[in-house]
Design an enzyme around this catalytic site. Structure first.
Site, PDB file in Angstrom:
ATOM      1  N   GLY A 242       0.827  -1.199   0.000  1.00 26.02           N
ATOM      2  CA  GLY A 242       0.000   0.000   0.000  1.00 26.02           C
ATOM      3  C   GLY A 242       0.861   1.249   0.000  1.00 26.02           C
ATOM      4  O   GLY A 242       1.268   1.718  -1.044  1.00 26.02           O
TER       5      GLY A 242
ATOM      6  N   ASP B 273       8.727  -3.510 -14.257  1.00 18.10           N
ATOM      7  CA  ASP B 273       7.948  -2.888 -13.186  1.00 18.10           C
ATOM      8  C   ASP B 273       8.027  -1.378 -13.365  1.00 18.10           C
ATOM      9  O   ASP B 273       9.029  -0.755 -13.025  1.00 18.10           O
ATOM     10  CB  ASP B 273       8.528  -3.307 -11.828  1.00 18.10           C
ATOM     11  CG  ASP B 273       7.703  -2.818 -10.646  1.00 18.10           C
ATOM     12  OD1 ASP B 273       6.941  -1.846 -10.809  1.00 18.10           O
ATOM     13  OD2 ASP B 273       7.833  -3.401  -9.554  1.00 18.10           O
TER      14      ASP B 273
ATOM     15  N   HIS C  73       5.026  -5.000 -11.850  1.00 20.12           N
ATOM     16  CA  HIS C  73       4.885  -4.819 -10.404  1.00 20.12           C
ATOM     17  C   HIS C  73       4.029  -5.904  -9.765  1.00 20.12           C
ATOM     18  O   HIS C  73       4.268  -6.297  -8.626  1.00 20.12           O
ATOM     19  CB  HIS C  73       4.262  -3.442 -10.128  1.00 20.12           C
ATOM     20  CG  HIS C  73       4.385  -2.993  -8.703  1.00 20.12           C
ATOM     21  ND1 HIS C  73       5.578  -2.629  -8.136  1.00 20.12           N
ATOM     22  CD2 HIS C  73       3.457  -2.858  -7.722  1.00 20.12           C
ATOM     23  CE1 HIS C  73       5.398  -2.279  -6.877  1.00 20.12           C
ATOM     24  NE2 HIS C  73       4.110  -2.415  -6.591  1.00 20.12           N
TER      25      HIS C  73
ATOM     26  N   SER D  36       6.432  -4.397  -2.475  1.00 18.34           N
ATOM     27  CA  SER D  36       6.010  -3.027  -2.698  1.00 18.34           C
ATOM     28  C   SER D  36       6.221  -2.233  -1.401  1.00 18.34           C
ATOM     29  O   SER D  36       7.309  -2.259  -0.842  1.00 18.34           O
ATOM     30  CB  SER D  36       4.565  -2.995  -3.201  1.00 18.34           C
ATOM     31  OG  SER D  36       4.240  -1.746  -3.757  1.00 18.34           O
ATOM     32  N   TRP D  37       5.195  -1.529  -0.882  1.00 14.23           N
ATOM     33  CA  TRP D  37       5.383  -0.837   0.390  1.00 14.23           C
ATOM     34  C   TRP D  37       5.809  -1.805   1.493  1.00 14.23           C
ATOM     35  O   TRP D  37       6.589  -1.470   2.380  1.00 14.23           O
ATOM     36  CB  TRP D  37       4.105  -0.099   0.809  1.00 14.23           C
ATOM     37  CG  TRP D  37       4.094   0.196   2.286  1.00 14.23           C
ATOM     38  CD1 TRP D  37       3.372  -0.445   3.249  1.00 14.23           C
ATOM     39  CD2 TRP D  37       4.893   1.179   2.976  1.00 14.23           C
ATOM     40  NE1 TRP D  37       3.658   0.077   4.493  1.00 14.23           N
ATOM     41  CE2 TRP D  37       4.596   1.071   4.342  1.00 14.23           C
ATOM     42  CE3 TRP D  37       5.828   2.132   2.557  1.00 14.23           C
ATOM     43  CZ2 TRP D  37       5.182   1.878   5.306  1.00 14.23           C
ATOM     44  CZ3 TRP D  37       6.424   2.936   3.508  1.00 14.23           C
ATOM     45  CH2 TRP D  37       6.105   2.816   4.870  1.00 14.23           C
TER      46      TRP D  37
END
Length: 323
Positions: free
Chosen positions: A47, A275, A303, A119-120
């Site tokens: 996120g 990505d 991604h 990701s986050w």
């Protein structure tokens, strides 16, 4: 448990769950599944503000892993929910989330755990591991990010050179940030507006841009951002813009600069060559700075990954289960 190399494990349900009081009025939802006596592993979602998903449990052999999942502050089943404009965001920072993870480890009586997330989630994993390296057994990351300001600028401005039509619409959503203004900060301010219509419009514009960045990737189901339920979508955008407008409260480049603190922790980094949201250079630089990390580049993936990314992650987690 037997399965094909690129096949995830069957769905499982938690055998334990609860709400952890982390202070500041926040309750963080957690759940545990798999083998109560298995190797501890923590899933760190992306996120920021996505919340954990049941599908993530299926990357872990339920006979060999004790899998812990949690919803970070303000999202998923944690309270207060960031979709509520009354929810106070002042106590929702990277340092707070790192402290929450450590509280959860203590609450569950875990000495060391494997960390998994992309990701986050990658940024939060690295921040936690560099602060508490003695509590981390291994790390597996698909889609590496470190949330440098340069990475944020690429995602919300630079990649607009590839999607100029969508980026013009994204920029038009915050006309007060015309020219070289800070688009992310402008969206963050709109997400704090007392006007529900302003927040709803900012949420829709942000999600449309995020979906555009992922538009060249193959996925099933609704759009990754716009297709989320209303409250989850609004919480995600509020938390994302809050974190990214502050550079995640990290010094520029600190996670790669401090990667030496991860010495002795085996890591597997899996990153798609195409990505567009988080270019490969970040994973490359991290792998060079972290001597115990292996980087696998997936040609043709982005991604969101794909079958080859899934295979690489499953292989790493199966290998580490035996350590």
């Amino acid at each position: 448990m037997d399965r094909e190399p690129d096949e995830k494990y069957p769905p499982i349900e938690p055998y334990d769950q609860g709400l952890l009081d982390v202070g500041d009025g926040n309750l963080v939802h957690w759940e545990v599944c798999g083998n109560p006596d298995g190797k501890p592993a923590l899933v760190v979602h992306g996120g920021p503000g996505s919340g954990c998903g049941a599908h993530t449990r299926q990357y872990f052999d339920p006979d060999r892993y004790r899998v812990v999942l949690f919803d970070q502050r303000g999202c998923g089943r944690s309270t207060p929910h960031a979709s509520d404009p009354a929810a106070d965001m002042r106590h929702n920072t990277t340092a707070h989330l790192v402290a929450d993870m450590e509280r959860l480890r203590v609450r569950l009586g875990i000495e060391k755990w494997l960390l998994y997330g992309g990701s986050w989630g990658s940024t939060l994993i690295l921040a936690y591991a560099e602060e508490h390296p003695e509590r981390v057994s291994e790390i597996v990351i698909p889609a590496v990010t470190t949330t440098r300001r340069s990475e944020i600028d690429w995602l919300y401005r630079g990649v607009g050179k590839i999607f100029p039509e969508a980026w013009d619409l994204f920029r038009a959503g915050v006309p007060e940030a015309a020219g070289d203004g800070d688009l992310v900060a402008a969206y963050a301010r709109r997400m704090e507006s007392p006007d529900a219509a302003v927040r709803a419009k900012a949420t829709a514009d942000w999600c449309a841009w995020e979906d555009a960045v992922l538009s060249q990737e193959t996925y099933s189901g609704p759009p990754p951002y716009s297709g989320r339920p209303g409250s989850a979508r609004q919480a995600l955008v509020r938390i994302c813009s809050h974190y990214f407008s502050h550079g995640a409260w990290l010094e520029e480049g600190q996670l790669i600069r401090n990667a030496g603190r991860l010495a002795g922790i085996p890591g597997v980094l899996v990153h798609g060559r195409f990505d567009l949201g988080g270019p490969l250079i970040t994973a490359w630089e991290l792998a060079k700075a972290w001597p115990d990390a292996e980087l696998t580049v997936i040609d043709g993936a982005g991604h969101l990954g794909g079958p080859a990314t899934t295979r690489a992650v499953l292989e790493a987690l199966d290998r580490f289960a035996a350590r």
